[in-house]
Design an enzyme around this catalytic site. Structure first.
Site, PDB file in Angstrom:
ATOM      1  N   ASP A   9     -51.310 -27.403  13.723  1.00 27.83           N
ATOM      2  CA  ASP A   9     -51.886 -28.242  12.504  1.00 27.83           C
ATOM      3  C   ASP A   9     -51.749 -30.035  13.124  1.00 27.83           C
ATOM      4  O   ASP A   9     -50.967 -30.282  12.319  1.00 27.83           O
ATOM      5  CB  ASP A   9     -51.670 -28.008  11.306  1.00 27.83           C
ATOM      6  N   SER A  25     -49.864 -34.040   2.695  1.00 22.97           N
ATOM      7  CA  SER A  25     -50.465 -33.395   3.923  1.00 22.97           C
ATOM      8  C   SER A  25     -50.914 -34.012   4.908  1.00 22.97           C
ATOM      9  O   SER A  25     -51.626 -35.251   4.847  1.00 22.97           O
ATOM     10  CB  SER A  25     -51.733 -31.877   3.961  1.00 22.97           C
ATOM     11  N   HIS A  63     -55.689 -29.737   9.340  1.00 17.41           N
ATOM     12  CA  HIS A  63     -56.265 -29.589   7.945  1.00 17.41           C
ATOM     13  C   HIS A  63     -56.667 -30.393   6.873  1.00 17.41           C
ATOM     14  O   HIS A  63     -57.704 -30.232   6.290  1.00 17.41           O
ATOM     15  CB  HIS A  63     -55.427 -28.200   6.993  1.00 17.41           C
TER      16      HIS A  63
END
Length: 381
Positions: free
Chosen positions: A224, A323, A176
């Site tokens: 992910d 992230s 992502h």
């Protein structure tokens, strides 16, 4: 969707028509060079080149060879045969030993004036720094594999995700993180620093290739994980060196370390210094209860591809901007060839806010499930 990509290629090809650079009916055995990466390849029909189809989805346009009838031919990376049949994790462990050499430095002996012999010194901050519970500032050279990823934004670069250097040209991150909804595709990487305003050992690069896991289908959180390739090889030293890929199914111990330059609190400002915190593993059943109402988790929490981690007594968590960064542990095997290295066991993926409660863990992509996929991209030979 493929029709749209086909039209984009046709548009990009118009420049070559004007320059007379299109050669019609080139055969797939013709050699070529991929302009984007300067790698050798062979001309293939686009539909027969999965790697360039994947890059095209990320708006990385291929080098065009010409046409075979009505089909576009592109320069496709040469697939080299494996030197031998290998088990998943074998090459990752071998490269971990190789990269551990950068823990050692050589200095000339001040006691010898004529032909001084170099002295090898072991420089490992892990041996000097205790693990402190809670979010604390990292020490220089403590996490030399940490990477910050950036997006284009006028008048400068927005640094919005983390990553881990895992080879001399590849960074592991979250899928992502590859594309931001307003800033577009990730384009830059920097490493070698702790404080964002300290440029003494900082190295900066452009990203020339972005590879998301083929099973990643947002908005779902499954798979992910992604890899980006840098335009140049970093200068590996005490401040910049790859981490190890953890290859075993079960995460070691009961705790792991998460690092990042993300927001200090939910909705707050990003940290100006690399922070670290220790987290505890949560079991799948508890984690499933926490995230049971997530529409992006139709299969619930999958223990084979996810790790849940948080802290039960304090509000510790990764946050926005973290992230893609690593969940890591010290390499368990010690000795000259494996000391002072980290094993990457997870990639920071998602949570519910960040640091809003003591009993809400974050979720990390379990790296050991993707070892073969990583090796085939990073070390294809």
């Amino acid at each position: 969707m493929f029709i749209v990509f086909y039209l984009l290629i046709l548009t990009s090809c118009s420049r070559y028509f004007a320059q007379g650079q299109i050669n019609y009916e080139r055969e797939s055995r013709d050699s070529c060079v991929i302009a984007r990466t300067n790698e050798n390849g062979v001309c293939k029909i686009l539909s027969n080149c999965p790697s360039e189809q994947a890059n095209l989805k990320n708006k990385l346009f291929p080098t065009v060879c010409g046409f075979n009838g009505n089909e576009i031919m592109v320069c496709c990376a040469t697939e080299l045969p494996n030197r031998k049949t290998r088990e998943p994790g074998e090459i990752a462990d071998e490269m971990c030993r190789n990269y551990s050499q950068y823990v050692w430095t050589e200095e000339l002996s001040p006691l010898s004036i004529i032909n001084p012999a170099p002295i090898k010194r072991y420089d490992c901050p892990f041996d000097k720094l205790p693990l402190i519970l809670g979010g604390t500032e990292s020490d220089r050279k403590e996490f030399p594999h940490m990477v910050q990823l950036g997006f284009d934004e006028e008048p400068g670069i927005t640094w919005g995700c983390g990553g881990t250097l895992i080879s001399n040209q590849h960074v592991l991150t979250a899928a992502h993180c590859i594309e931001h909804k307003t800033l577009g595709f990730v384009k830059f990487a920097r490493m070698g620093f702790i404080k964002v305003d300290d440029a003494r050992h900082r190295q900066e690069f452009k990203i020339i290739e972005r590879i998301t896991h083929p099973q990643y289908e947002p908005p779902a959180h499954y798979h992910d994980i992604a890899i980006v390739k840098l335009d140049q090889k970093p200068d590996l030293n005490l401040y910049v060196r790859p981490a190890c890929i953890y290859t075993k199914r079960k995460a070691p111990g009961t705790r792991a370390i998460v690092t990042g330059w993300g927001k200090i609190q939910d909705g707050g400002d990003e940290s100006k210094v690399l922070l670290k915190t220790i987290l505890e593993y949560y079991d799948r059943d508890y984690c499933s209860k926490v995230f049971k109402r997530q529409s992006s988790l139709k299969e619930g929490i999958r223990d084979d591809i996810m790790i849940c981690a948080g802290f039960r007594n304090e509000t510790r968590d990764a946050c926005q901007g973290d992230s893609g960064g690593p969940l890591q542990v010290y390499t368990l095997q010690k000795g000259d060839h494996m000391a002072c290295m980290y094993d990457i066991i997870g990639v920071t993926s998602f949570g519910i806010g960040c640091g809003i409660a003591t009993e809400i863990p974050g979720v990390y992509t379990r790296v050991s499930n993707y070892v073969k996929w990583i090796e085939d991209i990073v070390w294809p030979q």
